[in-house]
Design an enzyme around this catalytic site. Structure first.
Site, PDB file in Angstrom:
ATOM      1  N   GLY A  69       0.819  -1.206   0.000  1.00 16.33           N
ATOM      2  CA  GLY A  69       0.000   0.000   0.000  1.00 16.33           C
ATOM      3  C   GLY A  69       0.852   1.254   0.000  1.00 16.33           C
ATOM      4  CG  HIS A  70       3.441   2.270   3.317  1.00 11.44           C
ATOM      5  ND1 HIS A  70       3.579   1.215   4.198  1.00 11.44           N
ATOM      6  CD2 HIS A  70       2.842   3.272   4.022  1.00 11.44           C
ATOM      7  CE1 HIS A  70       3.101   1.556   5.374  1.00 11.44           C
ATOM      8  NE2 HIS A  70       2.644   2.791   5.297  1.00 11.44           N
ATOM      9  CE  LYS A 128      -4.334   1.143   7.123  1.00 16.06           C
ATOM     10  NZ  LYS A 128      -4.526   1.546   8.552  1.00 16.06           N
TER      11      LYS A 128
END
Length: 283
Positions: free
Chosen positions: A36-37, A152
């Site tokens: 995700g990063h 998120k």
């Protein structure tokens, strides 16, 4: 890929870079980088000439000292993951606490127009003052044109946008979709701490949110909330902290559905002592 640990050094490098008229993006992280990063970094690299990735576990946003102590710190692995992206336009800022806070490890007090009092704010006192403080510091050190954050942490994203507006900071905040594991579990650095049993149980969170989305509009928010509580009561490895359906602008819990408003479902769950959050757009 150059790694800086001192803010004066990275400021000098950025000033030289900007003098050439190039564009700078920022991806703030607390390390323990996952896909995700890396997806945020890839997007930032496409939209900017240079991208600063910050790796800093910020102590002022932890209201739980044990959580701060156990938070994964994997700098060497993180740097290898960034190098594997095979791009020349990444610089890394990985400071110690004193380089950011200069011996005053305290939070500034912010007014986020009430956004800070909902959901996470109710269960993590002072958390968003810590988030606002460190992000403001990073924006002033790096001076990016664009900064990239994942959805998120949707409440955090809303609060950072509010801070940028109220403080008149010259940066555009870019929201990026939640990146999920194949199981549906929202990617988080805390997932590294899950036991195999909890890792197997945790996808139930997203499965529940998808069902909530299918129920929204045909059932009342109260009935949906009651159903979610009943479902988690059946899960021996997961403990529901909160479930809220909220207006995406105010983050206040829904009273009744209004056609012109956008709503999102937010959830926080404990898997043993590991706290997992997630959310989903409902309309």
């Amino acid at each position: 890929m150059k790694v800086y640990t001192n803010k004066e050094d990275i400021r000098k490098a950025i000033a030289k870079f900007k003098s050439d008229g190039k564009h700078l993006g920022l991806v703030p992280t607390m390390g323990a980088l996952h896909e995700g990063h890396l997806d945020l970094v890839k997007k930032a690299c496409k939209e900017n000439d240079k991208v600063a990735v910050t790796i800093f576990v910020n102590p002022t946003q932890f209201n739980n000292a044990e959580d701060l102590e156990k938070y994964p710190r994997t700098l060497d692995t993180d740097l290898k993951a960034l190098e594997a992206l095979d791009t020349d336009n990444i610089m890394v800022y990985a400071p110690e606490v004193d380089d950011i806070y200069e011996g005053q490890t305290t939070s500034e007090s912010f007014d986020f127009d009430g956004l800070e009092h909902e959901m996470e704010g109710k269960f993590r006192p002072g958390h968003f003052n810590g988030v606002g403080t460190v992000v403001k510091h990073l924006f002033k050190i790096i001076e990016p044109e664009r900064a990239y954050f994942g959805e998120k942490d949707f409440q955090q994203l809303a609060i950072i946008k509010k801070m940028v507006k109220k403080e008149a900071l010259p940066v555009k905040v870019i929201a990026c979709p939640i990146f999920r594991e194949p199981s549906g579990l929202a990617m988080s650095s805390r997932n590294l701490r899950l036991t195999p049993e909890h890792k197997k149980a945790a996808p139930f969170i997203y499965k529940t949110l998808k069902t909530v989305r299918s129920k929204f509009g045909t059932e009342s928010a109260q009935n949906i909330s009651a159903w979610v509580q009943e479902e988690f009561a059946k899960q021996p490895l997961l403990e529901l902290e909160y479930f809220v359906i909220a207006d995406t602008k105010t983050l206040k819990p829904i009273e009744q559905i209004e056609p012109q408003k956008a709503y999102r479902a937010f959830i926080a769950v404990y898997a043993d002592d590991i706290r997992l959050i997630d959310n989903i757009a409902l309309n």
